[in-house]
Write a protein that holds these residues in place. Sequence first.
Motif, PDB file in Angstrom:
ATOM      1  N   ILE A 104       4.385  -1.118 -12.428  1.00  0.00           N
ATOM      2  CA  ILE A 104       4.925   0.230 -12.571  1.00  0.00           C
ATOM      3  C   ILE A 104       4.804   0.925 -11.214  1.00  0.00           C
ATOM      4  N   THR A 105       5.931   1.312 -10.653  1.00  0.00           N
ATOM      5  CA  THR A 105       5.928   2.077  -9.402  1.00  0.00           C
ATOM      6  C   THR A 105       6.152   3.542  -9.765  1.00  0.00           C
ATOM      7  N   PRO A 106       5.104   4.365  -9.660  1.00  0.00           N
ATOM      8  CA  PRO A 106       5.241   5.765 -10.060  1.00  0.00           C
ATOM      9  C   PRO A 106       6.215   6.531  -9.155  1.00  0.00           C
ATOM     10  N   THR A 107       6.984   7.415  -9.773  1.00  0.00           N
ATOM     11  CA  THR A 107       7.842   8.337  -9.024  1.00  0.00           C
ATOM     12  C   THR A 107       7.325   9.763  -9.164  1.00  0.00           C
ATOM     13  N   ARG A 108       6.690  10.048 -10.285  1.00  0.00           N
ATOM     14  CA  ARG A 108       6.132  11.369 -10.544  1.00  0.00           C
ATOM     15  C   ARG A 108       5.084  11.201 -11.634  1.00  0.00           C
ATOM     16  N   ALA A 109       4.051  12.026 -11.586  1.00  0.00           N
ATOM     17  CA  ALA A 109       3.018  11.972 -12.618  1.00  0.00           C
ATOM     18  C   ALA A 109       2.521  13.376 -12.910  1.00  0.00           C
ATOM     19  N   PHE A 110       2.008  13.540 -14.111  1.00  0.00           N
ATOM     20  CA  PHE A 110       1.500  14.832 -14.558  1.00  0.00           C
ATOM     21  C   PHE A 110       0.137  14.615 -15.188  1.00  0.00           C
ATOM     22  N   GLY A 111      -0.815  15.454 -14.828  1.00  0.00           N
ATOM     23  CA  GLY A 111      -2.150  15.369 -15.389  1.00  0.00           C
ATOM     24  C   GLY A 111      -2.534  16.700 -16.002  1.00  0.00           C
ATOM     25  N   TYR A 112      -3.098  16.637 -17.195  1.00  0.00           N
ATOM     26  CA  TYR A 112      -3.497  17.834 -17.918  1.00  0.00           C
ATOM     27  C   TYR A 112      -4.978  17.749 -18.234  1.00  0.00           C
TER      28      TYR A 112
ATOM     29  N   VAL B 127      -8.468  18.564 -20.179  1.00  0.00           N
ATOM     30  CA  VAL B 127      -8.747  18.659 -21.610  1.00  0.00           C
ATOM     31  C   VAL B 127      -8.952  20.107 -22.047  1.00  0.00           C
ATOM     32  N   ASP B 128      -9.153  21.006 -21.089  1.00  0.00           N
ATOM     33  CA  ASP B 128      -9.314  22.412 -21.425  1.00  0.00           C
ATOM     34  C   ASP B 128      -7.990  23.057 -21.848  1.00  0.00           C
ATOM     35  N   GLY B 129      -6.876  22.361 -21.623  1.00  0.00           N
ATOM     36  CA  GLY B 129      -5.577  22.903 -21.967  1.00  0.00           C
ATOM     37  C   GLY B 129      -5.087  23.973 -21.006  1.00  0.00           C
ATOM     38  N   LEU B 130      -5.847  24.211 -19.954  1.00  0.00           N
ATOM     39  CA  LEU B 130      -5.507  25.288 -19.020  1.00  0.00           C
ATOM     40  C   LEU B 130      -5.187  24.799 -17.616  1.00  0.00           C
ATOM     41  N   THR B 131      -5.388  23.527 -17.338  1.00  0.00           N
ATOM     42  CA  THR B 131      -5.164  23.025 -15.985  1.00  0.00           C
ATOM     43  C   THR B 131      -4.106  21.932 -16.011  1.00  0.00           C
ATOM     44  N   ALA B 132      -3.260  21.933 -14.978  1.00  0.00           N
ATOM     45  CA  ALA B 132      -2.196  20.931 -14.898  1.00  0.00           C
ATOM     46  C   ALA B 132      -1.921  20.611 -13.436  1.00  0.00           C
ATOM     47  N   THR B 133      -1.708  19.326 -13.159  1.00  0.00           N
ATOM     48  CA  THR B 133      -1.404  18.854 -11.808  1.00  0.00           C
ATOM     49  C   THR B 133      -0.146  18.005 -11.871  1.00  0.00           C
ATOM     50  N   ARG B 134       0.678  18.114 -10.840  1.00  0.00           N
ATOM     51  CA  ARG B 134       1.842  17.217 -10.691  1.00  0.00           C
ATOM     52  C   ARG B 134       1.633  16.439  -9.406  1.00  0.00           C
ATOM     53  N   TRP B 135       1.913  15.141  -9.457  1.00  0.00           N
ATOM     54  CA  TRP B 135       1.901  14.299  -8.273  1.00  0.00           C
ATOM     55  C   TRP B 135       3.334  13.840  -8.010  1.00  0.00           C
ATOM     56  N   ARG B 136       3.806  14.024  -6.781  1.00  0.00           N
ATOM     57  CA  ARG B 136       5.136  13.561  -6.381  1.00  0.00           C
ATOM     58  C   ARG B 136       4.981  12.423  -5.400  1.00  0.00           C
ATOM     59  N   PHE B 137       5.668  11.335  -5.618  1.00  0.00           N
ATOM     60  CA  PHE B 137       5.524  10.130  -4.813  1.00  0.00           C
ATOM     61  C   PHE B 137       6.626   9.950  -3.778  1.00  0.00           C
ATOM     62  N   GLU B 138       7.614  10.818  -3.775  1.00  0.00           N
ATOM     63  CA  GLU B 138       8.673  10.668  -2.786  1.00  0.00           C
ATOM     64  C   GLU B 138       8.411  11.550  -1.600  1.00  0.00           C
TER      65      GLU B 138
ATOM     66  N   THR C  44       0.843  -1.176   0.000  1.00  0.00           N
ATOM     67  CA  THR C  44       0.000   0.000   0.000  1.00  0.00           C
ATOM     68  C   THR C  44       0.883   1.233   0.000  1.00  0.00           C
ATOM     69  N   ARG C  45       0.611   2.134  -0.899  1.00  0.00           N
ATOM     70  CA  ARG C  45       1.389   3.365  -1.008  1.00  0.00           C
ATOM     71  C   ARG C  45       0.599   4.513  -0.417  1.00  0.00           C
ATOM     72  N   ALA C  46       1.312   5.438   0.166  1.00  0.00           N
ATOM     73  CA  ALA C  46       0.670   6.648   0.659  1.00  0.00           C
ATOM     74  C   ALA C  46       0.189   7.459  -0.541  1.00  0.00           C
ATOM     75  N   THR C  47      -0.856   8.227  -0.343  1.00  0.00           N
ATOM     76  CA  THR C  47      -1.354   9.097  -1.401  1.00  0.00           C
ATOM     77  C   THR C  47      -0.278  10.108  -1.750  1.00  0.00           C
ATOM     78  N   PRO C  48       0.010  10.270  -3.040  1.00  0.00           N
ATOM     79  CA  PRO C  48       1.056  11.216  -3.413  1.00  0.00           C
ATOM     80  C   PRO C  48       0.633  12.655  -3.179  1.00  0.00           C
ATOM     81  N   THR C  49       1.606  13.527  -3.109  1.00  0.00           N
ATOM     82  CA  THR C  49       1.348  14.955  -2.976  1.00  0.00           C
ATOM     83  C   THR C  49       0.867  15.482  -4.316  1.00  0.00           C
ATOM     84  N   ALA C  50      -0.278  16.162  -4.324  1.00  0.00           N
ATOM     85  CA  ALA C  50      -0.815  16.765  -5.542  1.00  0.00           C
ATOM     86  C   ALA C  50      -0.612  18.268  -5.454  1.00  0.00           C
ATOM     87  N   GLU C  51      -0.143  18.848  -6.547  1.00  0.00           N
ATOM     88  CA  GLU C  51       0.116  20.283  -6.548  1.00  0.00           C
ATOM     89  C   GLU C  51      -0.046  20.830  -7.949  1.00  0.00           C
TER      90      GLU C  51
END
Length: 173
Positions: A152-160, A162-173, A2-9
Amino acid sequence: MTRATPTAELLFGEADATPISTNEATVKSWDDARTCLEAAPKAWLSTVRPDGRAHAMPVLLVWVDDAPWITTRPTSRKGRNLAGNANCVVTVGSETLDLVVEGKAVRAWDEAELLRVAAAFKAKYEWDLAVRDGSVHEDALPGSPEYGFYRITPTRAFGYGVDGLTATRWRFE
């Protein structure tokens, strides 16, 4: 595991965001990203060749034990790349989110784990894969070719958005 929820920013700050939103309310949750990964009919896997060149191919993806999993033949270019360098990128898109997940892919050998992942491929894709002697095979094909399951063990993720104006980064460390 079980992994802790990553930091979303927010991915971008005020100084570099134009035209990207800097509104904290647009940050997507990891649950949104996970749903996108779980529901994707296929994903794109990018790996690194021995000479450093990138290699990208479509793969099937399932969600098991709180992680994304892919499968490929160990002798394929993808499989050989992952054997030499576990670093990879998985990308998927949905109607609400385009997702890029950076991480490490490790082949599973534990029989109980292999059985869970095989069951997930069966449930999602109606793909029968046989697990025996710590290996996975597709008995419906001539020669019963071997496949590997890679967590796949995520280290970092990026979400965009569909409006092209919003972006999120998740950090797993």
